[in-house]
Structure formats: C-alpha cells, structure tokens
Design a protein around this motif. Structure first.
Motif, mmCIF file in Angstrom:
data_model
loop_
_atom_site.group_PDB
_atom_site.id
_atom_site.type_symbol
_atom_site.label_atom_id
_atom_site.label_comp_id
_atom_site.label_asym_id
_atom_site.label_seq_id
_atom_site.Cartn_x
_atom_site.Cartn_y
_atom_site.Cartn_z
ATOM 1 N N LEU A 272 34.150 60.135 60.886
ATOM 2 C CA LEU A 272 33.299 59.225 60.117
ATOM 3 C C LEU A 272 31.843 59.696 60.094
ATOM 4 N N ALA A 273 31.591 60.910 60.544
ATOM 5 C CA ALA A 273 30.216 61.364 60.743
ATOM 6 C C ALA A 273 29.391 61.338 59.468
ATOM 7 N N GLY A 274 29.984 61.638 58.329
ATOM 8 C CA GLY A 274 29.214 61.728 57.095
ATOM 9 C C GLY A 274 29.068 60.435 56.328
ATOM 10 N N ALA A 275 29.632 59.352 56.830
ATOM 11 C CA ALA A 275 29.621 58.088 56.094
ATOM 12 C C ALA A 275 28.369 57.291 56.437
ATOM 13 N N ASP A 276 27.582 56.966 55.426
ATOM 14 C CA ASP A 276 26.367 56.184 55.674
ATOM 15 C C ASP A 276 26.393 54.834 54.966
ATOM 16 N N ARG A 277 27.555 54.458 54.412
ATOM 17 C CA ARG A 277 27.758 53.149 53.809
ATOM 18 C C ARG A 277 29.169 52.679 54.135
ATOM 19 N N VAL A 278 29.346 51.360 54.151
ATOM 20 C CA VAL A 278 30.678 50.812 54.403
ATOM 21 C C VAL A 278 31.667 51.321 53.370
ATOM 22 N N THR A 279 31.233 51.429 52.129
ATOM 23 C CA THR A 279 32.125 51.882 51.064
ATOM 24 C C THR A 279 32.497 53.353 51.202
ATOM 25 N N ASP A 280 31.787 54.092 52.028
ATOM 26 C CA ASP A 280 32.174 55.470 52.345
ATOM 27 C C ASP A 280 32.994 55.519 53.632
ATOM 28 N N LEU A 281 32.608 54.693 54.603
ATOM 29 C CA LEU A 281 33.249 54.759 55.918
ATOM 30 C C LEU A 281 34.711 54.321 55.881
ATOM 31 N N LEU A 282 35.008 53.222 55.206
ATOM 32 C CA LEU A 282 36.382 52.716 55.226
ATOM 33 C C LEU A 282 37.372 53.671 54.559
ATOM 34 N N PRO A 283 37.064 54.274 53.391
ATOM 35 C CA PRO A 283 37.999 55.269 52.848
ATOM 36 C C PRO A 283 38.177 56.471 53.779
ATOM 37 N N ALA A 284 37.091 56.904 54.427
ATOM 38 C CA ALA A 284 37.211 58.017 55.373
ATOM 39 C C ALA A 284 38.102 57.623 56.543
ATOM 40 N N ALA A 285 37.952 56.365 57.008
ATOM 41 C CA ALA A 285 38.785 55.897 58.114
ATOM 42 C C ALA A 285 40.257 55.832 57.710
ATOM 43 N N ARG A 286 40.529 55.373 56.515
ATOM 44 C CA ARG A 286 41.916 55.318 56.049
ATOM 45 C C ARG A 286 42.547 56.711 56.044
ATOM 46 N N THR A 287 41.795 57.690 55.605
ATOM 47 C CA THR A 287 42.320 59.051 55.517
ATOM 48 C C THR A 287 42.550 59.659 56.898
ATOM 49 N N ALA A 288 41.627 59.395 57.826
ATOM 50 C CA ALA A 288 41.668 60.064 59.133
ATOM 51 C C ALA A 288 42.462 59.291 60.185
ATOM 52 N N PHE A 289 42.843 58.058 59.903
ATOM 53 C CA PHE A 289 43.465 57.212 60.919
ATOM 54 C C PHE A 289 44.787 57.785 61.411
ATOM 55 N N ARG A 290 44.945 57.833 62.736
ATOM 56 C CA ARG A 290 46.175 58.316 63.375
ATOM 57 C C ARG A 290 46.642 57.248 64.369
ATOM 58 N N PRO A 291 47.646 56.441 64.002
ATOM 59 C CA PRO A 291 48.097 55.361 64.892
ATOM 60 C C PRO A 291 48.509 55.843 66.274
ATOM 61 N N GLN A 292 49.037 57.067 66.365
ATOM 62 C CA GLN A 292 49.502 57.556 67.657
ATOM 63 C C GLN A 292 48.379 57.776 68.656
ATOM 64 N N LEU A 293 47.136 57.748 68.193
ATOM 65 C CA LEU A 293 46.000 57.927 69.094
ATOM 66 C C LEU A 293 45.527 56.637 69.730
ATOM 67 N N ILE A 294 46.045 55.499 69.288
ATOM 68 C CA ILE A 294 45.629 54.223 69.877
ATOM 69 C C ILE A 294 46.060 54.194 71.332
ATOM 70 N N GLY A 295 45.115 53.928 72.217
ATOM 71 C CA GLY A 295 45.427 53.923 73.638
ATOM 72 C C GLY A 295 46.059 52.626 74.090
ATOM 73 N N ARG A 296 46.693 52.694 75.270
ATOM 74 C CA ARG A 296 47.309 51.492 75.840
ATOM 75 C C ARG A 296 46.374 50.759 76.774
ATOM 76 N N GLY A 297 45.352 51.443 77.261
ATOM 77 C CA GLY A 297 44.440 50.819 78.218
ATOM 78 C C GLY A 297 43.343 50.055 77.511
ATOM 79 N N ASP A 298 42.614 49.250 78.295
ATOM 80 C CA ASP A 298 41.506 48.478 77.747
ATOM 81 C C ASP A 298 40.288 49.361 77.592
ATOM 82 N N THR A 299 39.371 48.929 76.737
ATOM 83 C CA THR A 299 38.186 49.701 76.389
ATOM 84 C C THR A 299 36.945 48.898 76.746
ATOM 85 N N ALA A 300 36.021 49.495 77.455
ATOM 86 C CA ALA A 300 34.771 48.809 77.800
ATOM 87 C C ALA A 300 33.844 48.819 76.623
#
Length: 301
Positions: A272-300
C-alpha cells in the motif's frame, strides 16, 4: 430502510456463492479492532467476488451509547467501506426472532426456564436441567442442548475446531428474562434471512460458533462458513474495545488507520506504499490481499 418486521420471514434468503457482513454493536465508536474486522470481512468478500453487508446489532439498549451506530456508519463511509445493500438494525426485527423462537418451542428444541444465576452457581453457570427455587414473572427461553453435543467446523484462519457445547455451555439462552433477545438467536436468524454465507469476525466470538451452528441445525438453516480474525489488544493486553488504552479511529484521517488494520491482518505494508487516498488504497489492498497471511495470534495496537 429495511421492511417492517411484521413483513419479514425467517426463511433463508437466496444466497450467492459468497456474502459476508460486518455487524458492530453500538456500544461505542469504531476503534482499531472493529475497523480491522470490517476491513478483513470486506477484503474476503471482495476477493471471493461476493457481496458485503452491514448490520447494526443493537439488541441491548442498556449498553448502547447514544449516536454510536450513526457514527460507526459514518466512519465506515469515510474509510471507503460501503455495503452492497441497506443497513439492517436488529432492534427493528423482533417479529422475525419471535417466529423463530416459536418454531423452536413448538418443535421441542427450546423451553422456558426460571433459573437465576444464583440457581446455577453450583454448576458454574452451566444449565443442564432446571433447578429454579422460585418462578419468575417472565422466564427466559433456552435451547435444549444434549449433554454430548459436540460441534466440529473448519475455520478459515484457525483451522479445524471442535467445541463441546454440551459440556462447556449447556442449554443456552435465546430470550433473556428481561425480555431482550439473546445475541445467539438474533445472529443466526439474521444471517439466514440476509443470505450470509461467510461469518468473518474477531476471535473473541469463536466460542459462540458451536452454539450458532446448533441453532442453525435446529431451525433447518444453512450452516455458514467461518473465519475468526486475531484480536487487536491494548497496552494492557485486553481486547481493544474493553481496554483502557482504546481510542476510536479518526474518520477525518482514514489512511493511517487503514494501514494499521492492513498490517494487523498480517498483510505486507509495502503493498500500500504508493496509495495516498482511500480510493487508491482499497483497490491496491484488494489486489494484494492474501488470506493465508492472516495470523492466529492477537495483535497489539
């Protein structure tokens, strides 16, 4: 606006291949943990080519913060997370829950119960039979759970799960003695009525899944798929919504909170490094999202 409750049916809606939802309770403003759950459920729905809905779970008026639901919805809009249908509010759907409860009572799956917490103290609050010492003016209603009731399911994030509902929960409440609808019944009825196929939510609700699957079976409803995301915790290690360090997300400056939610889902911040607007960030996130990377532990936070 949703149709009046009297015109609703508890029959399941025709379901697409994937329909997810985000269902906050209006007990406060949107915080980083709830934003992560919203973003995660939205990304999984979009990645599957499915739909994403929003439901306000306002079943407990004593705990509701005035105006919180509207502020939550405004924040979602500011973060670019727009549902694919009208927002549903559980407070408007009592007739739907009543019809489901009446069916469970008629079929013998549910029963009236006069037991108080004090009555169940000897069993650690687990109800296996009625032991009430006095009758209440308004009894609760519980689902009848077999002592050996075990529920197995596959969680997208946490893998195979088995919950011994009979031993650890027992007969659970569907309608409270104070007259309010219980979370378990309302969620199951609404998910079916809205055609939800996939329940994506925080890991704090993982132990509700077995109960909800038992209810789906008792009502003859489709069993949903599940994914339980890691919790975002505060500095004190508690779930962020209950932590003293919890702070609402800032809808006037959405990018930092979205980036933190993305990272909390285990995703690569560089995507998401190049996204400077919500309308840029969300499409980039959709493209790059990898469900298998979601961790099982909690996040601080």
């Amino acid at each position: 606006m949703p149709p009046p409750a009297s015109s609703q049916s508890c029959a399941p809606a025709p379901a697409p291949a994937y329909r997810g939802r985000f269902a906050p309770s209006p007990t406060g403003d949107l915080h980083p943990g709830s934003l992560m759950a919203a973003l995660g459920s939205w990304l999984l729905a979009r990645g599957a080519g499915g739909e994403w809905l929003v439901r306000i779970e306002d079943l407990d008026p004593p705990r509701e913060v005035p105006g919180a639901a509207d502020r939550q919805l405004a924040a979602l809009r500011a973060f670019g997370l727009h549902p694919d249908g009208p927002v549903v509010r559980q407070s408007e759907r009592g007739d739907l829950y009543r019809r489901a409860l009446d069916r469970l009572l008629a079929d013998g799956h549910a029963f009236e119960c006069h037991c108080s917490r004090a009555d169940l103290a000897a069993t650690g609050g687990i109800h296996r039979r009625c032991v009430a010492t006095t009758r209440r003016p308004r009894p609760a209603v519980r689902l009848r759970v077999a002592p050996d009731a075990r529920v197995a399911f596959e969680d997208l994030v946490r893998g195979p799960q088995v919950q011994d509902v009979g031993a650890t929960v027992g007969d659970f409440v569907l309608l409270r003695a104070d007259g309010y609808w219980a979370y378990q019944l309302a969620v199951v009825v609404d998910d079916a009525a809205q055609g939800i196929t996939d329940v994506v939510r925080g890991a704090d609700l993982l132990d509700s899944t077995g109960r909800q699957i038992l209810l789906q079976r008792a009502l003859g409803l489709p069993v949903t798929r599940h994914a339980h995301l890691p919790l975002v915790t505060g500095a004190d290690g508690r779930k962020l919504s209950k932590s003293e360090s919890a702070r609402p997300v800032d809808p006037t400056d959405p990018l930092p909170a979205l980036r933190r939610a993305w990272a909390a889902l285990g995703q690569d911040p560089a995507a998401l490094a190049g996204a400077d607007r919500v309308t840029d960030l969300l499409p980039a996130a959709r493209t790059a999202f990898r469900p298998q990377l979601i961790g099982r532990g909690d996040t601080a936070s």
